[in-house]
Design an enzyme around this catalytic site. Structure first.
Site, PDB file in Angstrom:
ATOM      1  N   ASP A 210       0.827  -1.205   0.000  1.00 34.22           N
ATOM      2  CA  ASP A 210       0.000   0.000   0.000  1.00 34.22           C
ATOM      3  C   ASP A 210       0.866   1.262   0.000  1.00 34.22           C
ATOM      4  O   ASP A 210       1.828   1.359   0.763  1.00 34.22           O
ATOM      5  CB  ASP A 210      -0.877  -0.037   1.262  1.00 34.22           C
ATOM      6  CG  ASP A 210      -1.843   1.120   1.320  1.00 34.22           C
ATOM      7  OD1 ASP A 210      -2.550   1.342   0.342  1.00 34.22           O
ATOM      8  OD2 ASP A 210      -1.869   1.817   2.362  1.00 34.22           O
ATOM      9  N   GLU A 252       1.403  -0.491  -5.091  1.00 33.61           N
ATOM     10  CA  GLU A 252       0.352   0.504  -5.286  1.00 33.61           C
ATOM     11  C   GLU A 252       1.034   1.861  -5.393  1.00 33.61           C
ATOM     12  O   GLU A 252       1.381   2.472  -4.388  1.00 33.61           O
ATOM     13  CB  GLU A 252      -0.651   0.517  -4.134  1.00 33.61           C
ATOM     14  CG  GLU A 252      -1.875   1.336  -4.519  1.00 33.61           C
ATOM     15  CD  GLU A 252      -2.336   2.349  -3.485  1.00 33.61           C
ATOM     16  OE1 GLU A 252      -3.391   2.958  -3.703  1.00 33.61           O
ATOM     17  OE2 GLU A 252      -1.653   2.560  -2.471  1.00 33.61           O
TER      18      GLU A 252
HETATM   19  C1  BGC Z   1      -5.705   2.557  -0.077  1.00 32.59           C
HETATM   20  C2  BGC Z   1      -6.798   3.371   0.534  1.00 32.59           C
HETATM   21  C3  BGC Z   1      -6.321   3.889   1.875  1.00 32.59           C
HETATM   22  C4  BGC Z   1      -4.963   4.605   1.751  1.00 32.59           C
HETATM   23  C5  BGC Z   1      -4.340   4.879   3.064  1.00 32.59           C
HETATM   24  C6  BGC Z   1      -4.591   3.544  -0.253  1.00 32.59           C
HETATM   25  O1  BGC Z   1      -3.634   3.212  -1.073  1.00 32.59           O
HETATM   26  O2  BGC Z   1      -6.080   1.976  -1.299  1.00 32.59           O
HETATM   27  O3  BGC Z   1      -7.986   2.648   0.664  1.00 32.59           O
HETATM   28  O4  BGC Z   1      -7.253   4.792   2.381  1.00 32.59           O
HETATM   29  O5  BGC Z   1      -4.065   3.811   1.040  1.00 32.59           O
HETATM   30  O6  BGC Z   1      -3.956   3.686   3.687  1.00 32.59           O
END
Ligand code: BGC
Length: 561
Positions: A210, A252
């Site tokens: 993430d 991501e």
């Molecule tokens: C996730 C979100 C989240 C954010 C903070 C993003 O990349 O997809 O859903 O709110 O990270 O963790």
């Protein structure tokens, strides 16, 4: 099972052939009747997931969490939130998925923790120069790293928040309740590796990392994509591969293709990365009836190392992000797809696929065909395969995370709990509610969206060109028609689609395939042989074809009248 034998079972580079189903345990299926989805419920639904023709599941965070950001605010990384079950339930789920040759990618919220995490609670109470304090990023002023943008612009005004207990500011790229971990501290890196090994030992196949661009910050930079962040990711991969050579890392990184490409390194960083800029351009292309947005971004997408793969998507659990488009384009897309301002969130649109397409089956199919044809592993968001709607009245992004609609039964067949106990309310309106849209009805209907998705996924799986092939755009004399060939050896598929809402004709430059016969994949009909430089095709509104370019098949001569 040893790492080696597991790898053999799954075959090398499985991520290149992945078709990913993305879901929230919380909203999928509730087995114990408390109103909240759980691993036992999800395990019971594996037959359904398998029947779709996907081979990978990506789970949203399921760790203990106060739940102020859909679980992206973790308090215990090596546990399962009790509302979803136990670590044992997780293992049972993974084993059952593996028995079906379905791999599991879990979410690793690596950039930040919840402010309720014991690490943060000790850090704020510890001495300023202590080991504990150093787990996070602190400052005496809120002026450090001033070049760094704010991501959640609708709710945050600064990346710093004052902590009265510590008597210092702490850094956070997302919500103020999500303090960023300090990855300049080797102890934090070790903690992360421990967490990753824990889940790998439980059988997971990969991690979605993430918010990776934000891991490390530095003065006088944008604190994104820093060389030290790339070095950290390479270190994680190298170290994990010593014990778990089969692990897959999915980045991501909401970035332009050139910067996103860097997350593959030289094939020594992440195995996969989301292609964020492609997604809004698919929506632009259909809104403008023009192939240009897709062609332009694909031309800006440089080749990636052989062992790597993009992950591509239409919708996910977040807003449809418009960060990777120009301001003019963003305004156009907002006007087009989020005229109701309640649908706008941060720099995006919090709506599901079917409402975005006005529930128009032709456009929903067209977008799926593009998703399944363009280079990369497609990610399907749960519920979109039946055309589920969203609930704009719910806060934040909850409107696109409502319970899966299994049947026209109490709580959409999601749970036996009283409706007031549900994690999120089921959608019940006439247009998108569970009485109108549910799995059970669509299973019984040969022509349903669900059965169509199953058919096209099965077709896609039988042609390696889609997952592994090269891609080449083919010239057309009509900008509303997009045409490209995916080719893996002799497996050559012409993907062609009319992006407009009116009938179109075009000439397609296929001289390279002189003498080939295009054979339509779904029904096997042979189209006229390619004989001239320009191949004429006509289309109904939003029509598409997958045509296998067959060297040896003849379309047959016309009978004399
Ligand atoms: C996730 C979100 C989240 C954010 C903070 C993003 O990349 O997809 O859903 O709110 O990270 O963790």
């Amino acid at each position: 099972m040893t790492a080696k034998s597991r790898n053999e079972r799954r075959g090398p580079l499985w991520h290149k052939d992945a078709v990913i189903y993305h879901l929230h345990v919380r909203s999928f299926s509730d087995a114990n009747g408390d109103g909240i989805g759980d691993f036992a419920g999800l395990t019971q639904k594996l037959d359904y997931i398998e029947s779709l023709g996907v081979n990978t599941i990506w789970l949203l965070p399921f760790y203990p969490s106060p739940g102020r950001d859909g679980g992206y605010d973790v308090t215990d990384y090596t546990n399962v939130s009790p509302e979803y079950g136990s670590v044992r339930d997780f293992e049972v789920f993974v084993t059952a998925a593996h028995q079906r040759n379905i791999r599991i990618i879990v979410e690793l919220v690596i950039n930040h923790t919840s402010d309720e995490h014991p690490w943060f609670q000790s850090a704020r109470r510890a001495r300023a120069d202590s080991k504990e304090r150093d787990y996070y990023v602190w400052s005496d002023t809120d002026e450090k790293f001033a070049g760094t943008r704010i991501i959640f612009i609708d709710s945050e005004t600064s990346n710093w928040s004052w902590d009265p207990v510590a008597g210092a500011y702490y850094w956070h790229r997302f919500y103020a309740h999500q303090p960023d971990l300090n990855f300049r501290n080797p102890i934090v890196v070790e903690e992360l590796l421990k967490i990753m090994r824990f889940w790998l030992d439980k059988g997971v196949d990969g991690f979605r990392l993430d918010a990776v661009p934000h891991l490390i910050e530095r003065e006088k930079t944008k604190s994104e994509n820093l060389p030290e962040t790339h070095a950290l990711l390479k270190h994680l991969r190298r170290t994990l591969e010593e014990t778990h050579p089969e692990v897959i890392l999915l980045a991501e990184a909401n970035l332009w293709p050139k910067e996103a490409r860097e997350y593959f390194g030289e094939g020594d960083e992440c195995h996969m990365a989301f292609h964020f800029p492609l997604m809004p351009r698919i929506f632009s292309a259909v809104a403008k009836a023009s192939s240009k947005p897709i062609k332009t971004i694909m031309r800006q997408t440089l080749p990636i190392p052989d062992d790597c793969q993009w992950a591509i998507f239409l919708r996910n659990h977040d807003e449809l992000t418009l960060e990777m488009v120009s301001e003019a384009e963003r305004n156009f897309l907002w006007e087009k797809y989020a005229a109701d301002k309640r649908a706008r969130l941060n720099l995006g649109i919090r709506r599901r696929l079917s409402p975005l397409m006005d529930q128009d089956r032709r456009r929903i199919e067209l977008l799926h065909m593009l998703l399944l044809s363009l280079p990369g592993s497609p990610v399907l968001y749960y519920g979109d395969e039946i055309g589920m709607g969203d609930n704009i009245e719910l806060g934040d992004r909850d409107g696109v995370r409502t319970p899966m609609q299994w049947a026209d039964e109490k709580n959409a067949g999601f749970s036996n709990a009283p409706p007031s106990a549900l994690a999120l309310p089921v959608i019940a309106n006439a247009q998108f509610g569970y009485a109108a849209i549910n799995v059970k009805d669509q299973e019984d209907d040969a022509h349903s969206l669900l059965n169509w998705v199953r058919q096209v996924l099965a077709l896609r799986a039988s042609h390696t060109a889609f997952a592994r092939g090269q891609m080449r755009f083919v010239k057309t004399d009509n900008d509303s028609v997009i045409a490209f060939v995916r080719a893996d050896g002799d497996d050559r598929i012409l993907c062609v689609a009319n992006l407009s809402n009116t009938a179109q004709a075009t000439q397609i430059g296929l001289s390279k395939f002189n003498g080939f016969t295009p054979v339509e994949l779904t029904g096997g009909a042979a189209f006229p042989i390619i004989e001239h430089k320009a191949y004429a095709m006509t289309f109904q509104p939003y029509a598409y074809f997958w045509l296998k370019l067959d060297k040896n098949r003849s379309a047959g001569d016309l009978d004399a009248e």
